[in-house]
Design a protein around this motif. Structure first.
Motif, PDB file in Angstrom:
ATOM      1  N   LYS A  75       0.925  -1.399   0.258  1.00 30.79           N
ATOM      2  CA  LYS A  75       0.105   0.204   0.074  1.00 30.79           C
ATOM      3  C   LYS A  75       1.015   1.094  -0.278  1.00 30.79           C
ATOM      4  CE  LYS A  75      -2.242   0.961   3.384  1.00 30.79           C
ATOM      5  NZ  LYS A  75      -1.507  -0.167   3.921  1.00 30.79           N
ATOM      6  N   SER A  76       2.061   1.172   0.653  1.00 31.54           N
ATOM      7  CA  SER A  76       2.481   2.308   0.944  1.00 31.54           C
ATOM      8  C   SER A  76       3.513   2.635  -0.876  1.00 31.54           C
ATOM      9  CB  SER A  76       3.793   2.092   2.351  1.00 31.54           C
ATOM     10  OG  SER A  76       3.491   2.496   3.192  1.00 31.54           O
ATOM     11  N   THR A  77       4.232   1.759  -1.170  1.00 31.69           N
ATOM     12  CA  THR A  77       4.487   1.388  -2.412  1.00 31.69           C
ATOM     13  C   THR A  77       3.860   2.366  -3.168  1.00 31.69           C
ATOM     14  OG1 THR A  77       5.794  -0.659  -1.501  1.00 31.69           O
ATOM     15  CG2 THR A  77       5.542  -0.190  -3.798  1.00 31.69           C
ATOM     16  N   THR A  78       2.308   1.901  -3.039  1.00 31.96           N
ATOM     17  CA  THR A  78       1.421   2.320  -4.460  1.00 31.96           C
ATOM     18  C   THR A  78       1.048   3.727  -4.036  1.00 31.96           C
ATOM     19  OG1 THR A  78       0.742  -0.297  -3.998  1.00 31.96           O
ATOM     20  CG2 THR A  78      -0.768   1.469  -4.940  1.00 31.96           C
ATOM     21  N   THR A  79       1.430   4.216  -2.647  1.00 34.90           N
ATOM     22  CA  THR A  79       1.186   5.363  -2.699  1.00 34.90           C
ATOM     23  C   THR A  79       2.038   6.017  -3.622  1.00 34.90           C
ATOM     24  OG1 THR A  79      -0.111   5.030  -0.385  1.00 34.90           O
ATOM     25  CG2 THR A  79       0.626   7.023  -0.629  1.00 34.90           C
ATOM     26  N   VAL A  80       3.289   5.652  -2.757  1.00 38.21           N
ATOM     27  CA  VAL A  80       4.584   6.796  -3.265  1.00 38.21           C
ATOM     28  C   VAL A  80       4.257   6.759  -5.020  1.00 38.21           C
ATOM     29  CG1 VAL A  80       7.112   6.757  -2.927  1.00 38.21           C
ATOM     30  CG2 VAL A  80       5.526   6.063  -1.109  1.00 38.21           C
ATOM     31  N   GLY A  81       4.152   5.164  -5.567  1.00 33.06           N
ATOM     32  CA  GLY A  81       4.361   5.431  -6.913  1.00 33.06           C
ATOM     33  C   GLY A  81       3.009   5.825  -7.296  1.00 33.06           C
ATOM     34  N   LEU A  82       2.281   6.401  -7.189  1.00 40.14           N
ATOM     35  CA  LEU A  82       1.137   7.130  -8.003  1.00 40.14           C
ATOM     36  C   LEU A  82       1.208   8.387  -7.840  1.00 40.14           C
ATOM     37  CD1 LEU A  82      -2.269   7.153  -9.157  1.00 40.14           C
ATOM     38  CD2 LEU A  82      -2.787   6.912  -6.459  1.00 40.14           C
ATOM     39  N   ALA A  83       1.933   8.586  -6.764  1.00 43.77           N
ATOM     40  CA  ALA A  83       2.361  10.122  -6.271  1.00 43.77           C
ATOM     41  C   ALA A  83       3.008  11.045  -6.923  1.00 43.77           C
ATOM     42  CB  ALA A  83       2.386  10.445  -4.679  1.00 43.77           C
ATOM     43  N   ASP A  84       4.010   9.881  -7.067  1.00 46.41           N
ATOM     44  CA  ASP A  84       5.296  10.343  -8.260  1.00 46.41           C
ATOM     45  C   ASP A  84       4.199  10.272  -9.670  1.00 46.41           C
ATOM     46  OD1 ASP A  84       7.481  10.955  -6.847  1.00 46.41           O
ATOM     47  OD2 ASP A  84       7.929   8.674  -7.150  1.00 46.41           O
ATOM     48  N   ALA A  85       3.422   9.250 -10.414  1.00 45.67           N
ATOM     49  CA  ALA A  85       2.537   9.799 -11.523  1.00 45.67           C
ATOM     50  C   ALA A  85       2.500  10.575 -11.426  1.00 45.67           C
ATOM     51  CB  ALA A  85       2.017   7.887 -11.366  1.00 45.67           C
ATOM     52  N   PHE A  86       1.514  11.153 -10.581  1.00 42.23           N
ATOM     53  CA  PHE A  86       0.651  12.703 -10.968  1.00 42.23           C
ATOM     54  C   PHE A  86       1.690  13.567 -11.465  1.00 42.23           C
ATOM     55  CE2 PHE A  86      -2.352  10.612  -7.830  1.00 42.23           C
ATOM     56  CZ  PHE A  86      -3.688  10.285  -9.274  1.00 42.23           C
ATOM     57  N   SER A  87       2.588  13.050 -10.031  1.00 45.85           N
ATOM     58  CA  SER A  87       3.479  14.299 -11.016  1.00 45.85           C
ATOM     59  C   SER A  87       4.797  14.293 -12.130  1.00 45.85           C
ATOM     60  CB  SER A  87       5.192  14.233  -9.576  1.00 45.85           C
ATOM     61  OG  SER A  87       4.829  14.812  -8.401  1.00 45.85           O
ATOM     62  N   GLN A  88       4.232  13.176 -12.696  1.00 42.74           N
ATOM     63  CA  GLN A  88       4.947  13.255 -13.921  1.00 42.74           C
ATOM     64  C   GLN A  88       3.966  13.449 -15.141  1.00 42.74           C
ATOM     65  OE1 GLN A  88       6.322   9.329 -15.212  1.00 42.74           O
ATOM     66  NE2 GLN A  88       7.788   9.217 -13.422  1.00 42.74           N
ATOM     67  N   LYS A  89       2.665  13.795 -14.523  1.00 48.07           N
ATOM     68  CA  LYS A  89       1.908  14.143 -15.380  1.00 48.07           C
ATOM     69  C   LYS A  89       1.016  15.643 -15.347  1.00 48.07           C
ATOM     70  CE  LYS A  89      -1.831  11.842 -16.051  1.00 48.07           C
ATOM     71  NZ  LYS A  89      -2.152  11.059 -17.412  1.00 48.07           N
ATOM     72  N   GLY A  90       2.160  16.012 -14.409  1.00 44.87           N
ATOM     73  CA  GLY A  90       2.282  17.730 -14.251  1.00 44.87           C
ATOM     74  C   GLY A  90       1.590  18.188 -13.467  1.00 44.87           C
ATOM     75  N   LEU A  91       1.192  17.568 -12.711  1.00 44.38           N
ATOM     76  CA  LEU A  91      -0.266  18.402 -11.646  1.00 44.38           C
ATOM     77  C   LEU A  91       1.370  17.899 -10.439  1.00 44.38           C
ATOM     78  CD1 LEU A  91      -2.336  15.578 -11.665  1.00 44.38           C
ATOM     79  CD2 LEU A  91      -2.577  17.930 -12.246  1.00 44.38           C
ATOM     80  N   ARG A  92       0.881  19.559  -9.569  1.00 45.86           N
ATOM     81  CA  ARG A  92       1.575  19.906  -8.586  1.00 45.86           C
ATOM     82  C   ARG A  92       1.238  19.113  -7.365  1.00 45.86           C
ATOM     83  NH1 ARG A  92       0.195  24.209  -8.633  1.00 45.86           N
ATOM     84  NH2 ARG A  92      -1.340  24.700  -6.648  1.00 45.86           N
ATOM     85  N   THR A  93       2.185  18.004  -6.988  1.00 46.49           N
ATOM     86  CA  THR A  93       1.687  16.974  -6.365  1.00 46.49           C
ATOM     87  C   THR A  93       2.246  16.765  -4.820  1.00 46.49           C
ATOM     88  OG1 THR A  93       1.282  15.976  -8.305  1.00 46.49           O
ATOM     89  CG2 THR A  93       1.196  14.186  -5.824  1.00 46.49           C
ATOM     90  N   MET A  94       1.611  15.915  -3.254  1.00 51.78           N
ATOM     91  CA  MET A  94       2.298  15.892  -2.461  1.00 51.78           C
ATOM     92  C   MET A  94       2.131  14.724  -1.497  1.00 51.78           C
ATOM     93  SD  MET A  94       3.389  19.526  -0.424  1.00 51.78           S
ATOM     94  CE  MET A  94       4.512  18.553   0.580  1.00 51.78           C
ATOM     95  N   VAL A  95       3.106  14.055  -1.445  1.00 53.07           N
ATOM     96  CA  VAL A  95       2.696  12.639  -0.822  1.00 53.07           C
ATOM     97  C   VAL A  95       2.449  12.967   1.026  1.00 53.07           C
ATOM     98  CG1 VAL A  95       4.862  11.612  -0.910  1.00 53.07           C
ATOM     99  CG2 VAL A  95       2.797  10.094  -0.720  1.00 53.07           C
ATOM    100  N   ALA A  96       1.206  12.251   1.292  1.00 53.24           N
ATOM    101  CA  ALA A  96       1.497  12.910   3.207  1.00 53.24           C
ATOM    102  C   ALA A  96       1.186  10.976   4.301  1.00 53.24           C
ATOM    103  CB  ALA A  96       0.455  12.962   3.587  1.00 53.24           C
ATOM    104  N   LEU A  97       2.559   9.863   3.696  1.00 51.36           N
ATOM    105  CA  LEU A  97       2.408   8.914   4.538  1.00 51.36           C
ATOM    106  C   LEU A  97       2.064   8.780   6.324  1.00 51.36           C
ATOM    107  CD1 LEU A  97       4.930   7.146   2.427  1.00 51.36           C
ATOM    108  CD2 LEU A  97       2.651   7.743   2.569  1.00 51.36           C
ATOM    109  N   ARG A  98       2.445   8.166   6.577  1.00 49.81           N
ATOM    110  CA  ARG A  98       3.155   7.592   8.257  1.00 49.81           C
ATOM    111  C   ARG A  98       4.391   7.753   8.807  1.00 49.81           C
ATOM    112  NH1 ARG A  98      -0.608   3.056   9.918  1.00 49.81           N
ATOM    113  NH2 ARG A  98      -0.113   2.677   7.739  1.00 49.81           N
ATOM    114  N   GLU A  99       4.800   7.596   9.901  1.00 53.52           N
ATOM    115  CA  GLU A  99       6.618   7.113   9.608  1.00 53.52           C
ATOM    116  C   GLU A  99       6.444   5.364  10.601  1.00 53.52           C
ATOM    117  OE1 GLU A  99       8.782  10.110  12.455  1.00 53.52           O
ATOM    118  OE2 GLU A  99       6.942  11.315  12.648  1.00 53.52           O
ATOM    119  N   PRO A 100       7.517   4.900   9.803  1.00 55.16           N
ATOM    120  CA  PRO A 100       7.704   3.402  10.597  1.00 55.16           C
ATOM    121  C   PRO A 100       7.775   3.331  12.182  1.00 55.16           C
ATOM    122  CG  PRO A 100       8.712   3.858   8.625  1.00 55.16           C
ATOM    123  CD  PRO A 100       8.782   5.680   9.070  1.00 55.16           C
ATOM    124  N   ALA A 101       7.354   2.341  12.848  1.00 54.31           N
ATOM    125  CA  ALA A 101       7.524   1.958  14.000  1.00 54.31           C
ATOM    126  C   ALA A 101       8.950   0.902  14.278  1.00 54.31           C
ATOM    127  CB  ALA A 101       5.981   1.221  14.442  1.00 54.31           C
TER     128      ALA A 101
END
Length: 561
Positions: A75-101
């Protein structure tokens, strides 16, 4: 690249952009950065200009998943990759994740920085001590525990009943030996003997408060509201009664600031807060999400486990308390998880079995339909693993489209943002389609805790009813007596099943949700309902991941996933 640890090797080989460039691209002024070395920094939100009043509202995309296998479905991998995909499409993108334990890192599940070519970096730092947020939460929590015990030892002016202290100590490692302990042994100078126990840091109310606080003033107000226990006449005792809220807030003032890092694709990433979704509310901090939304056209965030856990809590707790309006939801699925829910044993998940994968879609379908109940249009991201066959992948995607779901193959682990473009297109199509009535929480807490639990059990878990057992009936009366039974409910439940039985796979129905305890978290603003055998201090497996870890002479980590 190490064949044993490809994620770590990819992260260590990456050339990171200067964080000042990442901040500038995100619209974060340099004076707002509090650097922790050259690759990570805290962001002083107060120094970030507010968006213009007429600025378009950023789109908020929530990433959830189907019920997972023990190793997780990416899920985290998909979240990060999806954010990078939006960035590649020219959208101003940010990703917000939890910190690992550190608990799952040293245990079995691994970290929470993504994987392959879809990671947030510096991966080693984020997965280990990062900027010290978890340590601050741990010491703040345990300082409060020490102050409670000291108050009793020094005369107990408030009349706290040592048998009714509900504030536990915490540590950020799975340690089953500390679940139930006795403190204060050794005579009068060692304190008052009483039963106690430890939770893992991610289950701490301090963690929940940090992740739901709007600012420093709200943080202290929430800390002051924490109920640490009850008096002999069963009146609640708060941190405000103890008079130590300022000290606890002081220990957390830096931890409250979101952490800025970057993805391997150069997308700005805010990684902040880390409650587990099976024993807490499972979302990154409200402060980080709001900051990301203020700086982006589209913000991608995740909530732990499936629609029955992190997503439900994101939508019913975090969004309600924080005024968030999600626009779309992604459900991460894998062939191996589908086969598990289709009846295949874990040891056989790498064998091709199209029929079993299709049988497991009943689990995936319920997760997708659950999100529709909140007014969100789900997008199925089929996360590819090396053992998947084309026949399995094609069959699942065909099924999803026949059922009317937006769906696409995700190959972000291997390809980074390029591998997420198809999913990004489906998410944008779901947002633009205007399907559904728009986001709304599932229940109204004002109807009472029992009604809230019953709604979740029936609508999200597929259960027929809820049974309160053990301490829960008495706790419900206590909640009603104190006016706390109209708070949202945070259900602590196994992540492996819609029921409270981890062995009941697929999409069970007609079962009963067994609630054994109800714990008020007044500072956080919700009540935790403990179900089944779920524990707030996990244990380590027979062969913990720690056995494979170490450092090189140069100080580089090895064996870290």
């Amino acid at each position: 690249m190490s064949a044993e640890n490809p994620d770590l090797a990819i992260a260590q080989a990456a050339t990171l952009r200067p964080l000042t460039e990442i901040a500038e691209a995100a619209g974060i002024p340099l004076e707002a950065l509090v650097p922790y070395g050259s690759t990570k920094a805290k962001v002083d939100v107060r120094a970030v200009p507010a968006p213009a009043a007429d600025a378009p509202r950023a789109k908020l995309v929530l990433v959830s998943a189907m019920s997972p296998t023990p190793a997780g479905e990416g899920k985290s991998t998909t979240t990060v990759g999806l954010a990078d995909a939006f960035s590649q499409k020219g959208l101003r993108t940010m990703v917000a994740l939890r910190e690992p334990a550190l608990g799952p890192i040293m245990g079995i599940k691994g970290g929470a920085t993504g994987g392959g070519h879809a990671q947030v970096v510096p991966m080693e730092d984020i997965n280990l001590h990062f900027t010290g947020d978890f340590h601050a939460i741990q010491i703040a929590n345990n300082t409060l525990a020490a102050l409670v015990d000291n108050h009793i030892h020094q005369g107990n002016q408030l009349g706290i009943d040592p048998r009714r202290i509900q504030w536990k100590r915490v540590m950020d490692v799975n340690d089953r030996a500390l679940r139930q302990i006795v403190v204060g042994l050794g005579g009068p100078t060692q304190g008052v003997p009483r039963e106690d126990g430890f939770d893992i840091v991610v289950a701490s109310e301090i963690m929940a408060i940090l992740c739901l606080a709007s600012d420093l003033a709200d943080l202290q107000e929430r800390i002051d509201r924490i109920v640490v226990g009850f008096t002999y006449d069963r009146s609640p005792v708060s941190v405000a009664d103890l008079g130590v809220g300022g000290a606890i807030t002081m220990l957390l003032k830096d931890a409250l600031l979101p952490n800025l890092v970057q993805t391997l694709g150069g997308t700005p990433a805010l990684v902040h807060g880390g409650p587990f979704a099976n024993i807490a509310h499972g979302c990154n901090s409200l402060a980080a999400t709001r900051l990301a939304l203020s700086l982006s056209e589209i913000t991608v965030t995740e909530a732990g486990f499936g629609s029955d856990l992190g997503a439900e809590k994101f939508l019913d707790i975090k969004s309600r308390l924080g005024g968030l309006t999600p626009d779309a939801a992604v459900v991460v699925a894998t062939v191996r998880a589908l086969k598990l829910h289709g009846g295949v044993a874990q040891k056989d998940l790498e064998r091709e079995d199209v029929a079993a994968a299709l049988a497991g879609t009943e689990n995936l379908a319920r997760h997708a339909e659950n999100l529709r109940k909140f007014g969100l249009e789900p997008v199925i991201a089929l996360n590819r693993f090396p053992s998947d066959t084309e026949a399995e992948l094609d069959a699942i995607l065909d099924w999803a489209r026949q059922q009317g779901f937006h769906a696409a193959l995700s190959e972000v682990w291997a390809l980074g943002g390029d591998g997420g473009l198809a999913v990004a297109d489906e998410v944008l199509a779901a947002i633009d389609s205007g399907q559904g009535p728009g986001f709304h929480p599932l229940y109204d807490p004002a109807d009472g805790l029992e009604d809230s639990l019953r709604t979740l059990a029936r609508e999200i878990y597929g259960a027929d009813d809820v049974v309160l057992e053990g301490r829960a009936p008495a706790q419900l009366r206590m909640l009603q007596r104190n006016g706390w039974d109209t708070l949202p409910v945070c259900v602590a439940k196994t992540q492996y099943s819609f029921s409270d039985d981890p062995t009941l796979l697929g999409a069970p129905s007609g079962h009963v949700l067994h609630v054994r305890d109800l714990v008020p978290k007044i500072g956080a603003g919700f009540v935790v309902a403990l179900t089944g055998a779920i524990m707030t201090m996990p244990g380590l497996p027979k062969e913990p991941a720690a056995l494979r870890m170490g450092v090189t002479e140069a100080g580089d980590s090895v064996g870290l996933f």
